[in-house]
Design an enzyme around this catalytic site. Sequence first.
Site, PDB file in Angstrom:
ATOM      1  N   LEU A  82       0.808  -1.216   0.000  1.00  0.00           N
ATOM      2  CA  LEU A  82       0.000   0.000   0.000  1.00  0.00           C
ATOM      3  C   LEU A  82       0.841   1.265   0.000  1.00  0.00           C
ATOM      4  O   LEU A  82       0.559   2.208  -0.737  1.00  0.00           O
ATOM      5  CB  LEU A  82      -0.927  -0.002   1.223  1.00  0.00           C
ATOM      6  CG  LEU A  82      -1.923   1.150   1.319  1.00  0.00           C
ATOM      7  CD1 LEU A  82      -3.044   0.968   0.320  1.00  0.00           C
ATOM      8  CD2 LEU A  82      -2.496   1.248   2.734  1.00  0.00           C
ATOM      9  N   ARG A  83       1.857   1.310   0.847  1.00  0.00           N
ATOM     10  CA  ARG A  83       2.684   2.504   0.965  1.00  0.00           C
ATOM     11  C   ARG A  83       3.930   2.413   0.094  1.00  0.00           C
ATOM     12  O   ARG A  83       5.029   2.836   0.493  1.00  0.00           O
ATOM     13  CB  ARG A  83       3.043   2.756   2.432  1.00  0.00           C
ATOM     14  CG  ARG A  83       1.826   3.076   3.284  1.00  0.00           C
ATOM     15  CD  ARG A  83       2.193   3.458   4.707  1.00  0.00           C
ATOM     16  NE  ARG A  83       1.001   3.728   5.493  1.00  0.00           N
ATOM     17  CZ  ARG A  83       0.347   4.888   5.506  1.00  0.00           C
ATOM     18  NH1 ARG A  83       0.770   5.876   4.752  1.00  0.00           N
ATOM     19  NH2 ARG A  83      -0.720   5.048   6.254  1.00  0.00           N
ATOM     20  N   SER A 163      -0.141  -8.190   0.344  1.00  0.00           N
ATOM     21  CA  SER A 163      -1.077  -7.226   0.927  1.00  0.00           C
ATOM     22  C   SER A 163      -1.884  -6.557  -0.185  1.00  0.00           C
ATOM     23  O   SER A 163      -2.640  -7.228  -0.871  1.00  0.00           O
ATOM     24  CB  SER A 163      -0.315  -6.226   1.794  1.00  0.00           C
ATOM     25  OG  SER A 163      -1.197  -5.475   2.595  1.00  0.00           O
ATOM     26  N   ASN A 191     -10.764 -11.568  -1.469  1.00  0.00           N
ATOM     27  CA  ASN A 191     -12.225 -11.468  -1.606  1.00  0.00           C
ATOM     28  C   ASN A 191     -12.583  -9.988  -1.442  1.00  0.00           C
ATOM     29  O   ASN A 191     -13.373  -9.605  -0.597  1.00  0.00           O
ATOM     30  CB  ASN A 191     -12.916 -12.323  -0.554  1.00  0.00           C
ATOM     31  CG  ASN A 191     -14.398 -12.533  -0.782  1.00  0.00           C
ATOM     32  OD1 ASN A 191     -15.084 -13.053   0.089  1.00  0.00           O
ATOM     33  ND2 ASN A 191     -14.938 -12.127  -1.933  1.00  0.00           N
ATOM     34  N   GLU A 271      -3.346  -9.398   9.451  1.00  0.00           N
ATOM     35  CA  GLU A 271      -3.134 -10.787   9.054  1.00  0.00           C
ATOM     36  C   GLU A 271      -4.366 -11.637   9.321  1.00  0.00           C
ATOM     37  O   GLU A 271      -4.652 -12.587   8.580  1.00  0.00           O
ATOM     38  CB  GLU A 271      -1.903 -11.364   9.751  1.00  0.00           C
ATOM     39  CG  GLU A 271      -1.222 -12.476   8.969  1.00  0.00           C
ATOM     40  CD  GLU A 271      -0.697 -12.027   7.602  1.00  0.00           C
ATOM     41  OE1 GLU A 271      -0.366 -12.913   6.785  1.00  0.00           O
ATOM     42  OE2 GLU A 271      -0.610 -10.815   7.347  1.00  0.00           O
ATOM     43  N   LEU A 273      -7.351 -10.535   8.864  1.00  0.00           N
ATOM     44  CA  LEU A 273      -8.177 -10.221   7.696  1.00  0.00           C
ATOM     45  C   LEU A 273      -7.675 -10.965   6.462  1.00  0.00           C
ATOM     46  O   LEU A 273      -8.457 -11.548   5.710  1.00  0.00           O
ATOM     47  CB  LEU A 273      -8.177  -8.719   7.443  1.00  0.00           C
ATOM     48  CG  LEU A 273      -8.967  -8.228   6.226  1.00  0.00           C
ATOM     49  CD1 LEU A 273     -10.430  -8.626   6.327  1.00  0.00           C
ATOM     50  CD2 LEU A 273      -8.829  -6.713   6.071  1.00  0.00           C
ATOM     51  N   LEU A 275      -5.983 -13.718   6.366  1.00  0.00           N
ATOM     52  CA  LEU A 275      -6.266 -15.145   6.506  1.00  0.00           C
ATOM     53  C   LEU A 275      -7.733 -15.436   6.228  1.00  0.00           C
ATOM     54  O   LEU A 275      -8.059 -16.405   5.527  1.00  0.00           O
ATOM     55  CB  LEU A 275      -5.890 -15.611   7.918  1.00  0.00           C
ATOM     56  CG  LEU A 275      -6.119 -17.100   8.215  1.00  0.00           C
ATOM     57  CD1 LEU A 275      -5.293 -17.975   7.283  1.00  0.00           C
ATOM     58  CD2 LEU A 275      -5.781 -17.403   9.679  1.00  0.00           C
ATOM     59  N   HIS A 303       1.563  -9.385   9.698  1.00  0.00           N
ATOM     60  CA  HIS A 303       1.660  -8.636   8.448  1.00  0.00           C
ATOM     61  C   HIS A 303       3.024  -7.959   8.366  1.00  0.00           C
ATOM     62  O   HIS A 303       3.156  -6.741   8.524  1.00  0.00           O
ATOM     63  CB  HIS A 303       0.529  -7.609   8.400  1.00  0.00           C
ATOM     64  CG  HIS A 303      -0.044  -7.392   7.029  1.00  0.00           C
ATOM     65  ND1 HIS A 303      -0.788  -8.351   6.367  1.00  0.00           N
ATOM     66  CD2 HIS A 303       0.003  -6.335   6.197  1.00  0.00           C
ATOM     67  CE1 HIS A 303      -1.188  -7.884   5.201  1.00  0.00           C
ATOM     68  NE2 HIS A 303      -0.706  -6.660   5.067  1.00  0.00           N
ATOM     69  N   TRP A 305       7.176  -8.043   6.575  1.00  0.00           N
ATOM     70  CA  TRP A 305       7.948  -8.386   5.385  1.00  0.00           C
ATOM     71  C   TRP A 305       8.682  -9.712   5.500  1.00  0.00           C
ATOM     72  O   TRP A 305       8.799 -10.451   4.525  1.00  0.00           O
ATOM     73  CB  TRP A 305       8.948  -7.263   5.080  1.00  0.00           C
ATOM     74  CG  TRP A 305       8.337  -6.103   4.360  1.00  0.00           C
ATOM     75  CD1 TRP A 305       7.923  -4.918   4.917  1.00  0.00           C
ATOM     76  CD2 TRP A 305       8.052  -6.005   2.966  1.00  0.00           C
ATOM     77  NE1 TRP A 305       7.400  -4.095   3.950  1.00  0.00           N
ATOM     78  CE2 TRP A 305       7.470  -4.737   2.744  1.00  0.00           C
ATOM     79  CE3 TRP A 305       8.236  -6.865   1.883  1.00  0.00           C
ATOM     80  CZ2 TRP A 305       7.076  -4.315   1.484  1.00  0.00           C
ATOM     81  CZ3 TRP A 305       7.843  -6.442   0.625  1.00  0.00           C
ATOM     82  CH2 TRP A 305       7.269  -5.185   0.419  1.00  0.00           C
TER      83      TRP A 305
END
Length: 323
Positions: A82-83, A163, A191, A271, A273, A275, A303, A305
């Site tokens: 995202l970033r 991510s 999803n 994480e 979410l 999963l 979550h 690296w």
Amino acid sequence: MRNGLAKKAVAAAVTVAAIPALTIAGTGAANAWGPGSAKNPPKGFKQAFVNGAGMPNVKVRTWASTTTNPKTAPTVVFLDGLRATWDVSGWERDANVAFLSQKGINVVMPVGGTSSWFTDWQAPSSTNRQPYRYTWASFLKTSLPQYIKSLGFSDNVSLVGLSMSGSAAIINTLDSNGYYKRAASLSGLNNISAPGIPIAVGIASLDSGGYNAGLDMWGGPFDSRWAKNDPTVQVNRLKNVPLWISAGNGVFGKYTPNPGPADVIQGVPLEWLALSQSRAFQGAAQRAGLNKVHYDFPPAGTHTWGYWQDQVWQMQRTGWFSK
């Protein structure tokens, strides 16, 4: 019926819990430049600015295989989180996967794409005066393959995302007319059109650079384009695509030996979410009869690296990039 409602309720609760954490996804501590150094680049390293397919030219950094012929070596394209920053990819700054080039693999890292979700937006972001429309899907479909071919790399190409870019890796592979041969989604939102997720995506993107992904990307949360970019909804189109799906369970592991507040606020709910979303995809894939999917849900992982890096090296060890 009751079980179905219960599962939806649990998923909704996980989504709500993860929204604050999603706004800080994709961060990490710098620990790697890649093989060689900035002042002494390794053999086979190149940087170029490639036609953005409607966007400004995109910086692309590549490492050719140094142990095998790049013309026959598998090629792996890594998409950022995202970033994403515009100097180097998080995969280079926060992970060591560029060293795959010393293991017989060509490595390709497009740079940038903050809050882009690596897709074609319907309009420039209206909340931060973006001067152009994101066209990352077009870039990944046209300009990047042309550039990879110009380097003499093989067309045995995998697309790996984490991510934010996890679901994008799958959908862009589907839409590449067969150019990308396989896709990996690591802690991805697989999803992405599920109830509450478009709103979470919108909030996260506003927090990361002020991008209005909630409206200017695929339209509002009930627009059909969210479903068109949802791997779980599009599962029947994936029957011939090798996939690698992975997510942790939010339990602290070796990369968080002394977890701090940020690890708890960010790493755990995100994480959870991921999963939940990956399990939803797994259920849909099993019902659809997909048999080319590798699932990896390790007993620990947040979550972070390091866990995504480990997944990539596991792909290398098992020969997945060559299958």
